[in-house]
Design an enzyme around this catalytic site. Structure first.
Site: not given
Ligand code: NAD
Length: 466
Positions: A196, A218, A198-201, A252
């Site tokens: 998903g 990822e 980068t923020a939710v990562g 992505c």
């Protein structure tokens, strides 16, 4: 019934505990169990592929050929590869011992990590849930999965057919959005595989840190395409437009922006404009081959990016709010500090920036967060090597887009802001395994040399030996 009503949040801790109990019983370890789950995943794709394609069409107008090739066939190839090799990959690997380590036998034993959580995004909703699940099962793990709530039709059907085809004691799927993810992330897992933004990562990484749970992240970002001297611009335009506008740029690893030699910019732009018409016709928004933007929020986000970029729109340029279609859009020379050059675009908009030379292109890429993918177009091998050697990215494809993710032997993943960890083929099996070293010593001889008391004689012999 809305998707969130389908998941009873209170049922999550008990279900995860029951799945852990199954894992601890040893049931998921034998090769036969792993192969049965992989066969189950293949049935999901073979028997329900057409229905899943139709669901993706209803969710976001994904063309049949794209949905079939990128979500069903791609994933089936990966699962079949796992099915073929899992028995070999599971075998302990003999390790070489040095003279000092003798007598003894060394091996590396791949063991499953335990219960794996797989959280997927919406853009390739089948591939990005099922491929990591295949790797997790091949490595002998039990799995808890969460598809994306943004594609409700696909999520519902996929969840149902997964439940119907997998071991119910070692697999569960929970549908829903951030509240479901949050509840899941409160549980202890042995591995978390997240695909998903980068923020939710970062949210996932923080939750994983609570239990020191290993992760594969990822994530996304801005993947550049460098058009270096020696590029065939007609082929470049075809391959770039294909990789960018597939799935309406909601990929992505889509090329996010282009850096091209100033002297060849106009020619590249002409080729791209011609290619867009060749692919999607004179009215691309009406083309059945152009995917929709997934929802109104993303349509508004893209409309925002099209505002105030400071560049020139040479084709495309407006989102139709009613159909959520945005024709392939080329923007020349946007302001590098504008939002469109700062945020991941994740839509069918391609900014083109002129640079004086390859050095400037490399400096531009290296001045920003490390991208997930990097593309370089040139027939000049030395120029391609220079770009590969002097930039860092999750992966590189020279003279094409997207294809670096298809070979089984090329591990796929990010670096830096684009994520960490790898999968596809054996690297997926490795990601979900603990590669456990085992050394077995015979009881004889029992060398007293290493035991106290440490006499001068022992010290002398040891210093000679070591
Ligand atoms: P997203 O991060 O919004 O959502 C991904 C998943 O996280 C979904 O299942 C969602 O329900 C869940 N989620 C959302 N908010 C959450 C929260 N606060 N806490 C916990 N979980 C939460 O991403 P998306 O919009 O579904 O997908 C697009 C992004 O994913 C893009 O940035 C794209 O580049 C990236 N992506 C990366 C890859 C890759 O392989 N590297 C592949 C596809 C997409």
């Amino acid at each position: 019934m809305s998707i969130d009503e389908r998941t009873d949040l209170d049922s999550i801790p008990g279900t995860v505990a029951a799945i852990r109990h199954t894992f601890q019983s040893g049931r998921t370890r034998p090769v036969e169990w792993r192969q049965r789950q992989l066969d189950g995943l293949l049935r999901v794709l073979d028997d329900h592929g057409d229905d899943l394609v139709a669901a993706m069409q209803r969710d976001f107008g994904k063309p049949t050929l794209e949905a079939y090739s990128t979500d069903i066939a791609f994933t089936a190839t990966e699962v079949k590869y796992m099915r073929k090799h899992v028995a070999d990959w599971m075998k302990p690997r003999k390790a070489k011992l040095r003279l000092q380590d003798m007598p003894g036998k060394g091996k590396v034993v791949p063991e499953p990590l335990g219960v794996a959580l797989v959280i997927a995004p919406w853009n390739y909703p089948v591939q990005l849930l099922v491929s990591p699940m295949a790797a997790a099962f091949a490595a002998g793990n039990a799995v808890v999965a969460k598809p994306s709530e943004m594609v409700p039709e696909t999520s519902a059907l996929l969840s149902q057919v997964l439940r119907d085809n997998l071991d119910p004691d070692a697999f569960a799927v929970f549908e829903g959005g951030p509240d479901v993810s949050t509840k899941l992330l409160e549980q202890r897992f042995d591995h978390i595989f997240f695909t998903g933004s980068t923020a939710v990562g970062k949210i996932v990484a923080r939750a994983a840190a609570e239990n020191l749970t290993p992760t594969v992240l990822e994530l996304g970002g801005k993947s550049p395409a460098i058009v270096a001297p020696g590029a065939d611009l007609t082929v470049t335009a075809h391959r770039m437009a294909w990789g960018k506008f597939l799935n309406a740029g909601q990929t992505c690893i889509a090329p996010d922006y282009v850096l091209v030699d100033r002297t060849r910019k106009d020619e590249l732009v002409d080729e791209l404009v011609k290619t867009i018409e060749e692919f999607y016709g004179a009215d691309p928004a009406a083309s059945p081959d152009l995917t929709q933007v997934v929802n109104d929020r993303h349509a508004d986000r893209l409309a925002g990016l099209l505002d105030g970029h400071g560049g020139t729109v040479v084709t495309g340029g407006a989102v139709d709010k009613a159909t959520r279609k945005l024709p392939p859009t080329i923007i020349v020379d946007p302001d590098p500090d504008s939002p469109i050059m700062q945020e991941e675009i994740f839509g069918p908009i391609l900014p083109i920036l002129a640079v004086d030379d390859l050095e400037e292109a490399i400096a531009f890429v290296n001045g920003r967060p490390k991208p997930l993918a990097l593309y370089v177009f040139t027939d000049d091998d030395a120029a391609a090597r220079t770009v590969v050697d002097r930039t860092s990215s999750g992966g590189v494809c020279v003279n094409h887009t997207l294809f670096h993710i298809t070979p089984h032997d090329l591990p796929f993943g990010g670096v830096g802001d684009a994520g960490s960890g790898r999968y596809h083929g054996k690297s997926g099996f490795d990601a979900f395994s603990n590669m456990k070293p085992v050394l077995t010593k015979p009881t004889k001889p029992d060398l007293s040399l290493i035991y106290p008391p440490y006499t001068k004689f022992k010290a002398k012999v040891m210093s000679k030996l070591l």
